[in-house]
Write a protein that holds these residues in place. Structure first.
Motif, PDB file in Angstrom:
ATOM      1  N   ILE A 108      61.683  24.363  38.398  1.00 51.00           N
ATOM      2  CA  ILE A 108      62.697  24.599  39.421  1.00 51.00           C
ATOM      3  C   ILE A 108      63.943  23.779  39.112  1.00 51.00           C
ATOM      4  N   ASN A 109      65.067  24.450  39.021  1.00 51.23           N
ATOM      5  CA  ASN A 109      66.332  23.789  38.761  1.00 51.23           C
ATOM      6  C   ASN A 109      66.683  22.905  39.952  1.00 51.23           C
TER       7      ASN A 109
ATOM      8  N   GLY B 293      67.456  30.655  48.224  1.00 55.55           N
ATOM      9  CA  GLY B 293      66.293  30.303  49.016  1.00 55.55           C
ATOM     10  C   GLY B 293      65.000  30.831  48.442  1.00 55.55           C
ATOM     11  N   GLU B 294      65.092  31.709  47.454  1.00 55.48           N
ATOM     12  CA  GLU B 294      63.903  32.319  46.865  1.00 55.48           C
ATOM     13  C   GLU B 294      63.853  32.020  45.370  1.00 55.48           C
ATOM     14  N   LEU B 295      62.647  32.114  44.817  1.00 57.48           N
ATOM     15  CA  LEU B 295      62.493  31.903  43.377  1.00 57.48           C
ATOM     16  C   LEU B 295      63.104  33.075  42.617  1.00 57.48           C
ATOM     17  N   ASN B 296      63.760  32.760  41.503  1.00 62.38           N
ATOM     18  CA  ASN B 296      64.214  33.854  40.650  1.00 62.38           C
ATOM     19  C   ASN B 296      63.098  34.212  39.676  1.00 62.38           C
ATOM     20  N   LYS B 297      63.311  35.222  38.890  1.00 63.98           N
ATOM     21  CA  LYS B 297      62.270  35.730  37.993  1.00 63.98           C
ATOM     22  C   LYS B 297      61.843  34.685  36.960  1.00 63.98           C
ATOM     23  N   THR B 298      62.783  33.944  36.433  1.00 64.57           N
ATOM     24  CA  THR B 298      62.487  32.913  35.433  1.00 64.57           C
ATOM     25  C   THR B 298      61.635  31.800  36.032  1.00 64.57           C
ATOM     26  N   GLU B 299      62.019  31.333  37.211  1.00 66.23           N
ATOM     27  CA  GLU B 299      61.258  30.272  37.876  1.00 66.23           C
ATOM     28  C   GLU B 299      59.848  30.740  38.218  1.00 66.23           C
TER      29      GLU B 299
END
Length: 93
Positions: A45-46, A52-58
């Motif tokens: 997590i950056n 507010g939501e996780l992106n695909k990479t995370e």
């Protein structure tokens, strides 16, 4: 052969010992979970997130991190059991 825990030559743990063992196991599981969350969060997590939501990479990183953490934990546990059996059988590490 044991019938209701009798006759196997080993003393049965008391209720207090069972409770203590369960509490210890809960502490170990909780500690492992907290380490998993901390390590995977730091890795995936950056720190300057804007969403507010996780992106695909995370999300993908977290999936892999958790899977590796559990796989490693299982392998370490298996190796420790083998070492314990060897030690209990009079062998050396």
């Amino acid at each position: 052969m044991s019938f209701l825990g009798f006759g196997n030559g080993q003393p049965q743990p008391s209720s207090d010992q069972k409770i203590t063992a369960a509490e210890t196991e809960l502490d170990l599981v909780t500690d492992m979970f907290n380490k998993l969350v901390d390590n995977c969060y730091k890795k995936c997590i950056n720190s300057s997130y804007n969403e507010g939501e996780l992106n695909k990479t995370e999300s993908g990183c977290l999936d892999r991190c958790v899977a590796k953490y559990f796989e490693t934990n299982v392998k370490v546990g298996e190796n420790m059991q083998k070492m314990g059996q060897t030690f209990n059988n009079g062998g050396k590490f």
